[in-house]
Design a protein around this motif. Structure first.
Motif, PDB file in Angstrom:
ATOM      1  N   GLY A 109       0.810  -1.219   0.000  1.00  0.00           N
ATOM      2  CA  GLY A 109       0.000   0.000   0.000  1.00  0.00           C
ATOM      3  C   GLY A 109       0.841   1.265   0.000  1.00  0.00           C
ATOM      4  N   ASP A 110       1.939   1.267   0.754  1.00  0.00           N
ATOM      5  CA  ASP A 110       2.824   2.434   0.770  1.00  0.00           C
ATOM      6  C   ASP A 110       3.429   2.678  -0.606  1.00  0.00           C
ATOM      7  OD1 ASP A 110       2.571   3.037   3.545  1.00  0.00           O
ATOM      8  OD2 ASP A 110       3.946   1.401   4.019  1.00  0.00           O
ATOM      9  N   THR A 111       3.829   1.601  -1.265  1.00  0.00           N
ATOM     10  CA  THR A 111       4.424   1.741  -2.595  1.00  0.00           C
ATOM     11  C   THR A 111       3.396   2.270  -3.589  1.00  0.00           C
ATOM     12  OG1 THR A 111       5.955  -0.069  -2.106  1.00  0.00           O
ATOM     13  CG2 THR A 111       5.674   0.524  -4.407  1.00  0.00           C
ATOM     14  N   TRP A 112       2.191   1.735  -3.546  1.00  0.00           N
ATOM     15  CA  TRP A 112       1.104   2.229  -4.407  1.00  0.00           C
ATOM     16  C   TRP A 112       0.892   3.722  -4.175  1.00  0.00           C
ATOM     17  CZ3 TRP A 112      -2.747  -0.025  -7.737  1.00  0.00           C
ATOM     18  CH2 TRP A 112      -3.876   0.761  -7.948  1.00  0.00           C
ATOM     19  N   LYS A 113       0.733   4.128  -2.928  1.00  0.00           N
ATOM     20  CA  LYS A 113       0.459   5.538  -2.615  1.00  0.00           C
ATOM     21  C   LYS A 113       1.586   6.442  -3.077  1.00  0.00           C
ATOM     22  CE  LYS A 113      -2.480   4.778   1.488  1.00  0.00           C
ATOM     23  NZ  LYS A 113      -2.479   3.287   1.490  1.00  0.00           N
ATOM     24  N   ASP A 114       2.832   6.016  -2.853  1.00  0.00           N
ATOM     25  CA  ASP A 114       3.949   6.892  -3.204  1.00  0.00           C
ATOM     26  C   ASP A 114       4.132   7.005  -4.709  1.00  0.00           C
ATOM     27  OD1 ASP A 114       4.569   7.797  -0.698  1.00  0.00           O
ATOM     28  OD2 ASP A 114       6.189   6.383  -0.341  1.00  0.00           O
ATOM     29  N   PHE A 115       3.882   5.949  -5.452  1.00  0.00           N
ATOM     30  CA  PHE A 115       3.950   6.082  -6.907  1.00  0.00           C
ATOM     31  C   PHE A 115       2.872   7.041  -7.408  1.00  0.00           C
ATOM     32  CE2 PHE A 115       6.370   1.926  -7.510  1.00  0.00           C
ATOM     33  CZ  PHE A 115       7.521   2.578  -7.931  1.00  0.00           C
ATOM     34  N   TYR A 116       1.692   6.986  -6.814  1.00  0.00           N
ATOM     35  CA  TYR A 116       0.649   7.912  -7.264  1.00  0.00           C
ATOM     36  C   TYR A 116       0.875   9.333  -6.749  1.00  0.00           C
ATOM     37  CZ  TYR A 116      -1.908   4.553  -9.976  1.00  0.00           C
ATOM     38  OH  TYR A 116      -2.262   3.669 -10.970  1.00  0.00           O
ATOM     39  N   LYS A 117       1.601   9.493  -5.646  1.00  0.00           N
ATOM     40  CA  LYS A 117       2.039  10.841  -5.252  1.00  0.00           C
ATOM     41  C   LYS A 117       2.969  11.418  -6.319  1.00  0.00           C
ATOM     42  CE  LYS A 117       2.073  10.421  -0.166  1.00  0.00           C
ATOM     43  NZ  LYS A 117       2.988  10.394   1.013  1.00  0.00           N
ATOM     44  N   ILE A 118       3.893  10.579  -6.779  1.00  0.00           N
ATOM     45  CA  ILE A 118       4.820  11.015  -7.828  1.00  0.00           C
ATOM     46  C   ILE A 118       4.047  11.448  -9.064  1.00  0.00           C
ATOM     47  CG2 ILE A 118       6.542  10.158  -9.471  1.00  0.00           C
ATOM     48  CD1 ILE A 118       7.620   8.420  -7.104  1.00  0.00           C
ATOM     49  N   ILE A 119       3.086  10.637  -9.469  1.00  0.00           N
ATOM     50  CA  ILE A 119       2.311  10.943 -10.670  1.00  0.00           C
ATOM     51  C   ILE A 119       1.513  12.226 -10.492  1.00  0.00           C
ATOM     52  CG2 ILE A 119       0.320  10.128 -12.014  1.00  0.00           C
ATOM     53  CD1 ILE A 119       1.569   7.235 -11.407  1.00  0.00           C
ATOM     54  N   LEU A 120       0.849  12.377  -9.353  1.00  0.00           N
ATOM     55  CA  LEU A 120       0.091  13.596  -9.078  1.00  0.00           C
ATOM     56  C   LEU A 120       0.992  14.821  -9.154  1.00  0.00           C
ATOM     57  CD1 LEU A 120      -2.479  15.080  -8.050  1.00  0.00           C
ATOM     58  CD2 LEU A 120      -1.710  14.555  -5.724  1.00  0.00           C
TER      59      LEU A 120
END
Length: 533
Positions: A109-120
């Motif tokens: 879950g942390d990896t998912w969230k951080d990749f989408y933070k990068i994208i945002l």
């Protein structure tokens, strides 16, 4: 860039605890407020620095984030004991709920969230920089190219880990994002290639010393080549690899050990490594850093945690426990310590099969140290035992991401696999790698003159020996279609991944918390990558 990053992160740390935002004109953030307008080029470049900071989080490249997914549960790395936070992937017991169990911010879950933070963040940067009259046209192009590279890299990892996933490249708000379903990975990769090709065309081939932690155009080229290979577009993959080999300023070093020398972290073979600094903390560490007397306590500071995962733990060593005090004294005399965790060591199978005459073996399988036989085999190319420069969980060592030897091996594979390819020509691309790995030419040329199938099998092994622990192995086994066969035929120390692994384990589940926030994530695949069967 290490010095620059050190001060940026120290400033970020104080802002987190003392709300000093009011007196900082430039403040890198892990999430940029959508209403932010970049008044200067410096504002935009600080935002890019903030994106690099997320890549350094433990969920991605800082500790065992991507190592979970790309190395554990294969045939190179195991922990030296039962360890909960690597068990789910290493032992193939992962499920939706476990995906949310965060230990030091390293969960799925942390990896998912951080990749989408990068994208945002990258979407916001592109939106706020493009056409911005306060930023020169050349700077706009450069900043947008870097943002698109970092976004493309994030989406590439997402497709590797989850396959189909939410995909957006516009500056949209959180509520809109939470209504997105899963886009087919093929469509996402089309967008990734577009991002990477733009970055490749507009980024510099190298950077001056103060900026060497930035990703150059060749990083985009490497990922483009990997995508072509995954899609079995062998000629395109070969052409891209040869562009890097022939046109970049990178070269294969004559010594394998020199590639991993912490005193030469920007050697010519390394295409990209993330720059870390000692006595700072990463953005993820809220609540884990002690701030005493108005300053960061170095004992809790965090540069790069990853070497501590590979460093031995004294309580586990040596094999003859009655010699522990003597080993400790010998280490102290050298200014060293076994102060790591031992949670990333050479697997039982890897240590047993690594050729004894291969000069890379001592850097990948450490059986003894200072005359003491060890209980476990460690991987010294990632170890750093120096107390003065590398205390526990506070390492300045860079995190290597891509290097030229990987590209040379990719070129050899593409040549062997392409229609009309020649295994002898393919060997030529890895000649330097083989010759530095063996004491004689005859040993190096043992894989020369093979058939296509024989050379294919040789490449499977050569990538294992050369790139061990560098977060490539599970990706390779999956794209070759042999992960299941390899794991089922191995013996492990503690767990039974050979019994637990199933075909759907080539992907991860979308975490349960994400499904609860956005039920549309189940519309195209109610099984959640097979985890609801």
């Amino acid at each position: 860039m290490k010095t620059i990053n050190k001060y940026i992160y120290i400033l970020f740390a104080f802002c987190s605890f003392y709300n000093c935002e009011s007196f900082l004109e430039e403040d890198p953030r892990d999430i940029i407020a959508p209403e932010n307008f970049f008044a200067t080029e410096s504002d935009a470049r600080q935002a890019i620095t903030g994106v690099y900071a997320i890549y350094k989080n433990n969920s991605i490249y800082g500790q065992v984030g991507l190592d979970h997914f790309y190395d554990n549960g294969a045939d190179i790395i195991e922990p030296n004991r039962v360890a909960n936070f690597v068990e789910a992937i290493g032992n193939y017991t992962m499920n939706e709920a476990v995906a949310d169990e965060s230990v030091q911010r390293m969960s799925v879950g942390d990896t998912w969230k951080d990749f989408y933070k990068i994208i945002l963040n990258c979407n916001i940067i592109v939106d706020r920089v493009e056409g911005n009259a306060a930023i020169s046209q050349s700077a706009q192009t450069d900043i947008i190219a870097e943002a698109r590279l970092l976004r493309g890299l994030a989406y590439w990892h997402i497709t590797n880990l989850w396959g189909d996933a939410p995909y957006y490249t516009e500056n949209i708000n959180i509520n809109q994002i939470r209504t997105l379903g899963r886009t087919p990975k093929e469509t996402i990769l089309e967008g990734v290639l577009d991002d990477l090709e733009f970055a490749e065309s507009n980024l510099k081939p190298f950077y001056p010393e103060a900026q060497r932690g930035r990703a150059s155009k060749w990083v985009a080229s490497v990922v483009i080549a990997k995508i072509y290979m995954k899609e079995k577009q062998w000629q395109l993959g070969l052409d891209k690899c040869l562009e890097i080999i022939n046109n970049s300023n990178h070269e294969i070093l004559s010594s394998y050990a020199d590639v991993f020398n912490p005193d030469n972290e920007y050697n010519a073979e390394i295409i990209w490594s993330l720059d870390f600094a000692k006595d700072i903390r990463s953005q993820y560490e809220e609540g884990l850093v002690d701030v005493a007397g108005g300053s960061l306590n170095p004992a809790w500071g965090n540069g790069n945690w990853r070497p501590s995962m590979f460093n031995p733990r004294l309580r586990d060593e040596p094999k003859n426990t009655s010699q522990r005090a003597a080993l400790s004294a010998a280490l102290t005399a050298r200014g060293e310590a076994f102060n790591g965790t031992g949670l990333q060591i050479a697997s039982k199978d890897f240590a047993a099969k690594f050729p004894l005459n291969d000069l890379r073996r001592p850097l990948n399988v450490l059986d003894s140290y200072l005359g003491f036989e060890l209980a476990f085999p460690y991987m010294p190319k990632f170890m750093n035992l120096k107390l003065d420069s590398s205390p526990r969980f506070n390492h300045s060592d860079n995190r290597m991401v891509f290097r030229l030897a990987d590209v040379a091996l990719m070129a050899a594979e593409c040549e062997n696999e392409r229609p009309g390819g020649n295994p002898t020509t393919a060997y030529g691309y890895i000649k330097e790698i083989r010759e530095r790995a063996y004491a004689t030419v005859a040993e190096a040329e043992a894989i020369k003159g093979l058939t296509q199938e024989q050379f294919r099998q040789a490449i499977y092994n050569e990538r294992k020996w050369e790139l061990a622990g560098e977060a490539h192995r599970r990706y390779d086994l999956i794209r070759w279609g042999i992960l299941l066969d390899v794991v089922q035929n191995l013996e492990y120390r503690f767990w039974k991944p050979n019994e637990n692994i199933r075909p759907h384990h080539v992907l991860l589940p979308i975490p349960l918390s994400e499904l609860q926030l956005n039920p549309k994530l189940l519309e195209s695949d109610p099984t959640n990558n097979g985890y609801r069967q």
